[in-house]
Write a protein that holds these residues in place. Structure first.
Motif, short mmCIF file in Angstrom:
data_model
loop_
_atom_site.label_atom_id
_atom_site.label_comp_id
_atom_site.label_asym_id
_atom_site.label_seq_id
_atom_site.Cartn_x
_atom_site.Cartn_y
_atom_site.Cartn_z
N LEU A 132 32.04 18.75 46.18
CA LEU A 132 31.40 18.95 47.48
C LEU A 132 30.69 20.30 47.55
O LEU A 132 29.61 20.40 48.16
CB LEU A 132 32.44 18.85 48.60
N ILE A 133 31.26 21.32 46.95
CA ILE A 133 30.59 22.63 46.92
C ILE A 133 29.28 22.52 46.15
O ILE A 133 28.25 23.06 46.58
CB ILE A 133 31.51 23.71 46.34
N TYR A 134 29.31 21.82 45.02
CA TYR A 134 28.06 21.68 44.26
C TYR A 134 26.99 21.00 45.11
O TYR A 134 25.86 21.49 45.20
CB TYR A 134 28.26 20.88 42.97
N TRP A 135 27.32 19.86 45.71
CA TRP A 135 26.31 19.15 46.50
C TRP A 135 25.90 19.95 47.73
O TRP A 135 24.76 19.87 48.17
CB TRP A 135 26.81 17.76 46.88
N GLY A 136 26.82 20.73 48.28
CA GLY A 136 26.47 21.59 49.42
C GLY A 136 25.52 22.70 49.05
O GLY A 136 24.70 23.14 49.86
N ILE A 137 25.59 23.17 47.80
CA ILE A 137 24.67 24.20 47.32
C ILE A 137 23.35 23.58 46.87
O ILE A 137 22.28 24.09 47.17
CB ILE A 137 25.31 25.00 46.16
N ALA A 138 23.45 22.48 46.13
CA ALA A 138 22.25 21.87 45.55
C ALA A 138 21.40 21.14 46.60
O ALA A 138 20.18 21.28 46.61
CB ALA A 138 22.65 20.90 44.44
N LEU A 139 22.04 20.35 47.43
CA LEU A 139 21.32 19.56 48.45
C LEU A 139 22.02 19.70 49.81
O LEU A 139 22.64 18.76 50.31
CB LEU A 139 21.29 18.09 48.04
N PRO A 140 21.92 20.88 50.43
CA PRO A 140 22.65 21.10 51.68
C PRO A 140 22.18 20.20 52.83
O PRO A 140 22.94 19.96 53.77
CB PRO A 140 22.39 22.57 51.99
N HIS A 141 20.97 19.69 52.74
CA HIS A 141 20.46 18.81 53.80
C HIS A 141 20.89 17.36 53.57
O HIS A 141 20.71 16.53 54.45
CB HIS A 141 18.94 18.91 53.87
N ARG A 142 21.46 17.05 52.42
CA ARG A 142 21.90 15.68 52.11
C ARG A 142 23.41 15.53 52.13
O ARG A 142 23.93 14.54 52.64
CB ARG A 142 21.39 15.26 50.73
N ARG A 174 21.73 32.09 48.68
CA ARG A 174 22.37 33.21 47.99
C ARG A 174 23.15 32.70 46.79
O ARG A 174 23.11 33.29 45.71
CB ARG A 174 23.28 33.96 48.96
N MET A 175 23.88 31.60 46.97
CA MET A 175 24.70 31.05 45.87
C MET A 175 23.82 30.60 44.70
O MET A 175 24.23 30.72 43.55
CB MET A 175 25.53 29.87 46.36
N ARG A 176 22.64 30.07 44.99
CA ARG A 176 21.75 29.62 43.92
C ARG A 176 21.28 30.77 43.04
O ARG A 176 20.93 30.56 41.88
CB ARG A 176 20.53 28.91 44.51
N ASN A 177 21.23 31.98 43.59
CA ASN A 177 20.78 33.13 42.83
C ASN A 177 21.87 33.73 41.95
O ASN A 177 21.57 34.56 41.09
CB ASN A 177 20.22 34.21 43.76
N TYR A 178 23.10 33.36 42.18
CA TYR A 178 24.20 33.86 41.35
C TYR A 178 24.20 33.13 40.02
O TYR A 178 23.78 31.97 39.91
CB TYR A 178 25.55 33.64 42.02
N SER A 179 24.71 33.80 39.00
CA SER A 179 24.91 33.10 37.73
C SER A 179 26.06 32.11 37.90
O SER A 179 26.82 32.18 38.87
CB SER A 179 25.23 34.11 36.62
#
Length: 162
Positions: free
Chosen positions: A43-53, A94-99
């Motif tokens: 869920l965290i991955y999908w919340g970061i990758a596609l927060p509108h979906r 912000r999370m997308r910019n982290y390694s």
């Protein structure tokens, strides 16, 4: 229906279904405390990758399903998933910019919040004691995050989800 609504919902739904199955898979007593929080990490991955979906509503519904599958008090896992997923989705840029390794530490903090919320709800419902092995799943969630991230990103790119 748009192209995403069918294909995207199917890919996200299958990944969440697999995470639910991994969450209830019986494990030997020796390694059960090390089970990663598969559903939370997915869920965290999908919340970061596609927060509108995939967002808080998805987390709430998945948490209710997990409550039903585990036989716990209805809404405990739903609440414990909604708050970390909200925090991750609200900071998705912000999370997308982290390694990936920095993201693993953020995932660890969100998994700690998840575990504390579940413990708090269980403590209010029945008197239980906090044991040290309760938190081992946080470490394993952090360790598995890079591989889960890469696998789900590959699925997202292969099916061109945006």
């Amino acid at each position: 229906m748009t192209a995403f609504s069918l294909k995207g919902r199917l890919v996200i739904g299958i990944s969440l279904l697999l995470a639910l199955m991994l969450s209830i898979l019986p494990l030997p007593e020796l390694i059960a405390p090390f089970r990663p929080d598969w559903l939370l990490v997915t869920l965290i991955y999908w919340g970061i990758a596609l927060p509108h979906r995939a967002n808080v509503g998805t987390a709430f519904f998945a948490g209710l399903l997990l409550d039903l599958l585990l036989g716990s008090v209805l809404g405990v896992h739903a609440l414990a998933l909604v708050i970390p997923v909200y925090l991750a989705a609200s900071q998705f840029q912000r999370m997308r910019n982290y390694s990936v390794w920095q993201q693993a530490f953020v995932v660890g903090a969100l998994a700690m919040l998840n575990k504390l919320l579940i413990f708090w709800a269980a403590y209010m419902n029945r008197d239980i004691q906090l044991e040290y092995h309760y938190f081992w799943s946080i470490v394993s969630s952090m360790v598995f995050w890079p591989w889960i991230f890469l696998l789900l990103r590959k699925c997202r790119r292969q099916f061109a989800l945006s």
